[in-house]
Design an enzyme around this catalytic site. Structure first.
Site, PDB file in Angstrom:
ATOM      1  N   CYS A  96       2.213   6.624  -7.200  1.00 41.50           N
ATOM      2  CA  CYS A  96       2.618   5.718  -8.272  1.00 41.50           C
ATOM      3  C   CYS A  96       3.898   5.044  -7.803  1.00 41.50           C
ATOM      4  CB  CYS A  96       2.836   6.482  -9.576  1.00 41.50           C
ATOM      5  SG  CYS A  96       3.515   5.447 -10.907  1.00 41.50           S
ATOM      6  N   CYS A 148       3.467  -1.611 -13.149  1.00 41.90           N
ATOM      7  CA  CYS A 148       2.744  -0.799 -12.175  1.00 41.90           C
ATOM      8  C   CYS A 148       3.235  -1.203 -10.795  1.00 41.90           C
ATOM      9  CB  CYS A 148       1.237  -0.994 -12.301  1.00 41.90           C
ATOM     10  SG  CYS A 148       0.282  -0.088 -11.054  1.00 41.90           S
TER      11      CYS A 148
END
Length: 270
Positions: free
Chosen positions: A69, A203
């Site tokens: 991530c 993101c």
């Protein structure tokens, strides 16, 4: 911690055993925004050995582990310095997606990710009105990227689930990113994130995948691509061409919002 609105609950493995907070049930309870703390994911930082300073264990809010991530890695970089696990000038983080070099510059974390080599500039997926081009790349995890007229007008919650699980993206599916141009050469994007199964405010790997596709399409020509997140903060992606793709560097926010003690989660002591 928050990385441009992508929020996480962090644990220091020196203080909390990872197995106490990484079962799917506990993760879902902690990430619940009504009965828990609320987060897009859980991160456990562990002092690493051999080639890395810190090991990152990342889990989506649905309890599933993820290889990488981007925003969690930016936050991990900043927190590793605060916790004394690494120096701000340069550190190495280990993740299931490989080793990542990172640093903190003027208070802002920056990470070098593994080269992006799997890039498709077209996809066998039908587009709808307002969508212009669709591509795919793996920036640690798989991403669909859609160039559209106006990202702010996209029905992310309605269109996202169908595209996220489309067979053309592989058996695990993909995050889905819509991007449109902004004045001044910047870009606006929105992401439907797998594992969260909804739209997130930012993101990091999605920003990288978006910059890669914009560059591969010949639309973004500068070495640095600035992408505006749904939190209003910007992520900067620098791409260095390689023989088979691009080596990305991501820079953005990694900020501690609060520290605390979990008294109980759904009746279970934590």
């Amino acid at each position: 911690m928050t990385g441009s609105g992508n929020d996480f609950v962090f644990f220091d493995a020196r203080d909390v055993r990872p197995d106490r907070v990484t079962s799917p049930e506990i993760i879902r309870a902690i990430c619940n925004r009504y009965n828990g703390i609320g987060a897009d994911g859980i991160v456990v930082l562990e002092a690493a050995v051999l080639a890395a300073d810190v090991r990152i264990h990342y889990f989506n809010s649905d309890g599933t582990p993820a290889d990488l991530c981007g925003n969690a890695t930016l936050c991990s970089t900043a927190l590793s310095v605060m916790l004394g696990l690494a120096r701000d000038s340069e550190m190495t983080l280990t993740t299931p997606a490989g080793l990542i070099a990172s640093r903190v510059i003027n208070g802002e974390p920056e990470i070098d990710l593994q080269p992006v080599t799997m890039i498709r500039t077209g996809m066998p997926i039908d587009m709808v009105a307002g969508e212009q081009r669709m591509g795919f790349s793996v920036a640690g995890i798989p991403h669909l990227v859609i160039l559209c007229d106006d990202a702010d007008q996209v029905d992310v919650e309605g269109r996202g689930p169908l595209l996220r699980r489309h067979e053309a993206s592989g058996p695990a599916g993909a995050n889905v990113n819509w991007v449109s141009p902004m004045p001044g050469g910047h870009w606006r994007y929105r992401t439907f994130e797998r594992g969260v199964e909804g739209e997130t405010l930012a993101c990091g790997t999605g920003a990288i995948a978006t910059a890669v596709l914009l560059t591969a399409w010949g639309i973004a020509t500068a070495s640095s691509v600035t992408i505006r997140t749904s939190s209003g903060r910007d992520l900067e992606v620098r791409l260095t061409p390689t023989e088979t793709g691009y080596a990305p560097t991501l820079r953005g926010e990694g900020r501690v919002v609060f520290r605390g003690v979990i008294e109980s989660i759904q009746g279970a002591a934590a």
